[in-house]
Design a protein around this motif. Structure first.
Motif, PDB file in Angstrom:
ATOM      1  N   ALA A  66       0.711  -1.150  -0.113  1.00  7.13           N
ATOM      2  CA  ALA A  66       0.061  -0.107   0.092  1.00  7.13           C
ATOM      3  C   ALA A  66       0.894   1.143   0.174  1.00  7.13           C
ATOM      4  CB  ALA A  66      -1.001  -0.004   1.279  1.00  7.13           C
ATOM      5  N   ILE A  67       2.031   1.311   0.734  1.00  2.00           N
ATOM      6  CA  ILE A  67       2.728   2.471   0.992  1.00  2.00           C
ATOM      7  C   ILE A  67       3.373   2.812  -0.569  1.00  2.00           C
ATOM      8  CG2 ILE A  67       4.783   3.299   1.843  1.00  2.00           C
ATOM      9  CD1 ILE A  67       3.990   2.098   4.533  1.00  2.00           C
ATOM     10  N   THR A  68       3.942   1.468  -1.059  1.00  2.00           N
ATOM     11  CA  THR A  68       4.819   1.634  -2.316  1.00  2.00           C
ATOM     12  C   THR A  68       3.741   2.100  -3.509  1.00  2.00           C
ATOM     13  OG1 THR A  68       6.089  -0.403  -1.769  1.00  2.00           O
ATOM     14  CG2 THR A  68       5.962   0.117  -3.827  1.00  2.00           C
ATOM     15  N   LYS A  69       2.467   1.539  -3.334  1.00  2.00           N
ATOM     16  CA  LYS A  69       1.638   1.851  -4.598  1.00  2.00           C
ATOM     17  C   LYS A  69       1.032   3.267  -4.082  1.00  2.00           C
ATOM     18  CE  LYS A  69      -2.454   0.277  -6.859  1.00  2.00           C
ATOM     19  NZ  LYS A  69      -3.503  -0.965  -6.994  1.00  2.00           N
ATOM     20  N   LYS A  70       0.649   3.883  -3.067  1.00  2.00           N
ATOM     21  CA  LYS A  70      -0.143   4.775  -2.999  1.00  2.00           C
ATOM     22  C   LYS A  70       0.268   5.875  -2.144  1.00  2.00           C
ATOM     23  CE  LYS A  70      -4.527   2.108  -3.046  1.00  2.00           C
ATOM     24  NZ  LYS A  70      -5.776   1.815  -2.470  1.00  2.00           N
ATOM     25  N   PHE A  71       1.406   5.902  -1.215  1.00  2.00           N
ATOM     26  CA  PHE A  71       1.950   6.853  -0.619  1.00  2.00           C
ATOM     27  C   PHE A  71       2.650   7.785  -1.095  1.00  2.00           C
ATOM     28  CE2 PHE A  71       4.937   8.588   2.756  1.00  2.00           C
ATOM     29  CZ  PHE A  71       3.884   9.357   3.531  1.00  2.00           C
ATOM     30  N   ASP A  72       2.159   9.013  -1.314  1.00  2.00           N
ATOM     31  CA  ASP A  72       2.684  10.101  -2.154  1.00  2.00           C
ATOM     32  C   ASP A  72       3.803  10.740  -1.671  1.00  2.00           C
ATOM     33  OD1 ASP A  72       3.104  12.084  -4.290  1.00  2.00           O
ATOM     34  OD2 ASP A  72       0.955  13.138  -3.901  1.00  2.00           O
ATOM     35  N   VAL A  73       4.973  10.120  -1.624  1.00  2.00           N
ATOM     36  CA  VAL A  73       6.276  10.690  -1.075  1.00  2.00           C
ATOM     37  C   VAL A  73       6.667  11.955  -1.798  1.00  2.00           C
ATOM     38  CG1 VAL A  73       7.570   9.249  -2.411  1.00  2.00           C
ATOM     39  CG2 VAL A  73       8.331   9.965  -0.178  1.00  2.00           C
ATOM     40  N   LYS A  74       6.423  12.131  -3.004  1.00  2.00           N
ATOM     41  CA  LYS A  74       6.982  13.378  -3.786  1.00  2.00           C
ATOM     42  C   LYS A  74       6.147  14.675  -3.039  1.00  2.00           C
ATOM     43  CE  LYS A  74       8.655  11.459  -8.013  1.00  2.00           C
ATOM     44  NZ  LYS A  74       8.583  11.387  -9.580  1.00  2.00           N
ATOM     45  N   ASN A  75       4.973  14.312  -2.934  1.00  2.00           N
ATOM     46  CA  ASN A  75       4.015  15.664  -2.368  1.00  2.00           C
ATOM     47  C   ASN A  75       4.646  15.935  -0.790  1.00  2.00           C
ATOM     48  OD1 ASN A  75       1.681  17.480  -2.405  1.00  2.00           O
ATOM     49  ND2 ASN A  75       0.804  16.077  -0.871  1.00  2.00           N
ATOM     50  N   MET A  76       4.857  14.737  -0.326  1.00  2.00           N
ATOM     51  CA  MET A  76       5.378  14.775   1.266  1.00  2.00           C
ATOM     52  C   MET A  76       6.565  15.779   1.188  1.00  2.00           C
ATOM     53  SD  MET A  76       2.830  13.110   2.696  1.00  2.00           S
ATOM     54  CE  MET A  76       1.809  13.779   1.234  1.00  2.00           C
ATOM     55  N   ILE A  77       7.452  15.404   0.600  1.00  2.00           N
ATOM     56  CA  ILE A  77       8.868  16.226   0.767  1.00  2.00           C
ATOM     57  C   ILE A  77       8.791  17.561   0.164  1.00  2.00           C
ATOM     58  CG2 ILE A  77      10.001  14.061   0.578  1.00  2.00           C
ATOM     59  CD1 ILE A  77      10.917  14.571  -2.160  1.00  2.00           C
ATOM     60  N   SER A  78       7.429  17.853  -0.869  1.00  2.00           N
ATOM     61  CA  SER A  78       7.421  19.173  -1.302  1.00  2.00           C
ATOM     62  C   SER A  78       7.148  19.941  -0.171  1.00  2.00           C
ATOM     63  CB  SER A  78       6.374  19.197  -2.348  1.00  2.00           C
ATOM     64  OG  SER A  78       5.032  18.838  -1.740  1.00  2.00           O
ATOM     65  N   ILE A  79       6.656  19.565   0.860  1.00  5.30           N
ATOM     66  CA  ILE A  79       6.057  20.544   1.953  1.00  5.30           C
ATOM     67  C   ILE A  79       7.219  20.299   3.046  1.00  5.30           C
ATOM     68  CG2 ILE A  79       4.199  20.400   3.806  1.00  5.30           C
ATOM     69  CD1 ILE A  79       2.457  18.986   2.050  1.00  5.30           C
ATOM     70  N   SER A  80       7.515  19.291   3.259  1.00  3.52           N
ATOM     71  CA  SER A  80       8.786  19.148   4.573  1.00  3.52           C
ATOM     72  C   SER A  80       9.401  17.869   4.186  1.00  3.52           C
ATOM     73  CB  SER A  80       8.157  19.112   5.898  1.00  3.52           C
ATOM     74  OG  SER A  80       8.955  18.745   6.747  1.00  3.52           O
ATOM     75  N   ARG A  81      10.624  18.029   4.389  1.00  3.40           N
ATOM     76  CA  ARG A  81      11.738  16.770   4.517  1.00  3.40           C
ATOM     77  C   ARG A  81      11.313  15.843   5.608  1.00  3.40           C
ATOM     78  NH1 ARG A  81      14.505  15.687  -0.393  1.00  3.40           N
ATOM     79  NH2 ARG A  81      14.611  17.570  -1.580  1.00  3.40           N
ATOM     80  N   THR A  82      10.732  16.229   6.699  1.00  2.18           N
ATOM     81  CA  THR A  82      10.332  15.466   7.872  1.00  2.18           C
ATOM     82  C   THR A  82       9.029  14.851   7.481  1.00  2.18           C
ATOM     83  OG1 THR A  82      11.662  17.200   9.262  1.00  2.18           O
ATOM     84  CG2 THR A  82       9.996  15.533  10.256  1.00  2.18           C
ATOM     85  N   ILE A  83       9.084  13.549   7.737  1.00  3.23           N
ATOM     86  CA  ILE A  83       7.893  12.714   7.805  1.00  3.23           C
ATOM     87  C   ILE A  83       7.364  12.307   8.999  1.00  3.23           C
ATOM     88  CG2 ILE A  83       6.696  10.422   6.794  1.00  3.23           C
ATOM     89  CD1 ILE A  83       7.630  12.324   4.487  1.00  3.23           C
ATOM     90  N   ARG A  84       6.127  12.979   9.440  1.00  2.00           N
ATOM     91  CA  ARG A  84       5.714  12.731  10.699  1.00  2.00           C
ATOM     92  C   ARG A  84       4.712  11.404  10.855  1.00  2.00           C
ATOM     93  NH1 ARG A  84       6.471  18.079   9.562  1.00  2.00           N
ATOM     94  NH2 ARG A  84       7.983  19.137  10.847  1.00  2.00           N
ATOM     95  N   ILE A  85       4.948  10.586  11.655  1.00  4.48           N
ATOM     96  CA  ILE A  85       4.163   9.367  11.855  1.00  4.48           C
ATOM     97  C   ILE A  85       3.612   9.300  13.228  1.00  4.48           C
ATOM     98  CG2 ILE A  85       4.331   6.810  11.583  1.00  4.48           C
ATOM     99  CD1 ILE A  85       6.939   7.238   9.656  1.00  4.48           C
TER     100      ILE A  85
END
Length: 229
Positions: free
Chosen positions: A20-39
């Motif tokens: 699911a992460i590989t297919k759907k998680f929009d990592v490019k959009n995430m890092i356009s906002i911040s280089r920190t991923i909050r989980i």
């Protein structure tokens, strides 16, 4: 909130989460906002299951990030561990992996309410926790109600009125949970929920949990009766 059962559940769905992460998680959009991923892990208890699950999420997100992006800098991860205020956060923090590659914060409180600022989380995880109701339905405590659960500690083997009252409370709780998460997770983020469920033709009393609660209930009632004589 977790035990060996939740660890087994996490292992079973690990591959599904990875896909699911590989297919759907929009990592490019995430890092356009911040280089920190909050989980956030909701219902974390005291570990170590939460650490295993979170490390797996980080590994898959990093793999996708480095496969899609030519990074000029490394991703950072901030991990929020949530549970009730009565949770033993001291034990949780004392058992944190020494080689962890993320920043840590504890967030006490009910996950049926808002816990984080608006649009502040990229990923939310909760395993084997949402089957706990936020409170005992009032009908179960009212001696005049048909749903008064006299002599029982669970809905297993109880009347339809008891089961319906628990189901109604669960529906309210889930609505509150989803409304809160919809405000906290940013666009393109993801939520993974591992929950207890049974087929329609399968009775709760036939499960190992059901058998355990029946034995516990019987033992408690014997103790109460012995003390009253």
């Amino acid at each position: 909130m977790r035990d060996n059962t939740s660890r087994e559940a996490s292992n079973v769905v690990k591959e599904m989460i990875n896909k699911a992460i590989t297919k759907k998680f929009d990592v490019k959009n995430m890092i356009s906002i911040s280089r920190t991923i909050r989980i956030a892990d909701l219902g974390c208890s005291v570990g170590p299951n939460t650490f295993i699950a979170m490390q797996n999420v980080i590994a898959v997100v990093e793999k996708k990030y480095y496969s899609q992006v030519l990074p000029s800098e490394k991703l950072e991860f901030q991990m929020f561990f949530n549970d009730h205020i009565s949770n033993d956060f001291n034990t949780l923090f004392a058992s944190l992996p020494v080689d962890r590659q993320y920043f840590v914060a504890g967030v006490p409180g009910s996950f049926y309410e808002l816990l984080f600022p608006s649009s502040s989380l990229q990923f939310v995880h909760s395993a084997y926790a949402l089957h706990w109701l936020s409170k005992v339905p009032k009908k179960l405590l009212d001696k005049k109600s048909l749903a008064w659960n006299k002599g029982k500690i669970h809905y297993i083997g109880a009347s339809d009125e008891v089961r319906n009252a628990c189901a109604a409370q669960f529906e309210k709780d889930m609505e509150n949970f989803l409304n809160a998460r919809s405000k906290e997770i940013i666009a393109g983020g993801m939520m993974v929920l591992i929950m207890v469920g049974l087929p329609d033709d399968f009775q709760p009393s036939e499960t190992s949990t059901g058998v355990t609660f029946n034995f516990l209930e019987s033992s408690l009632m014997d103790m109460v009766n012995a003390m009253s004589h």
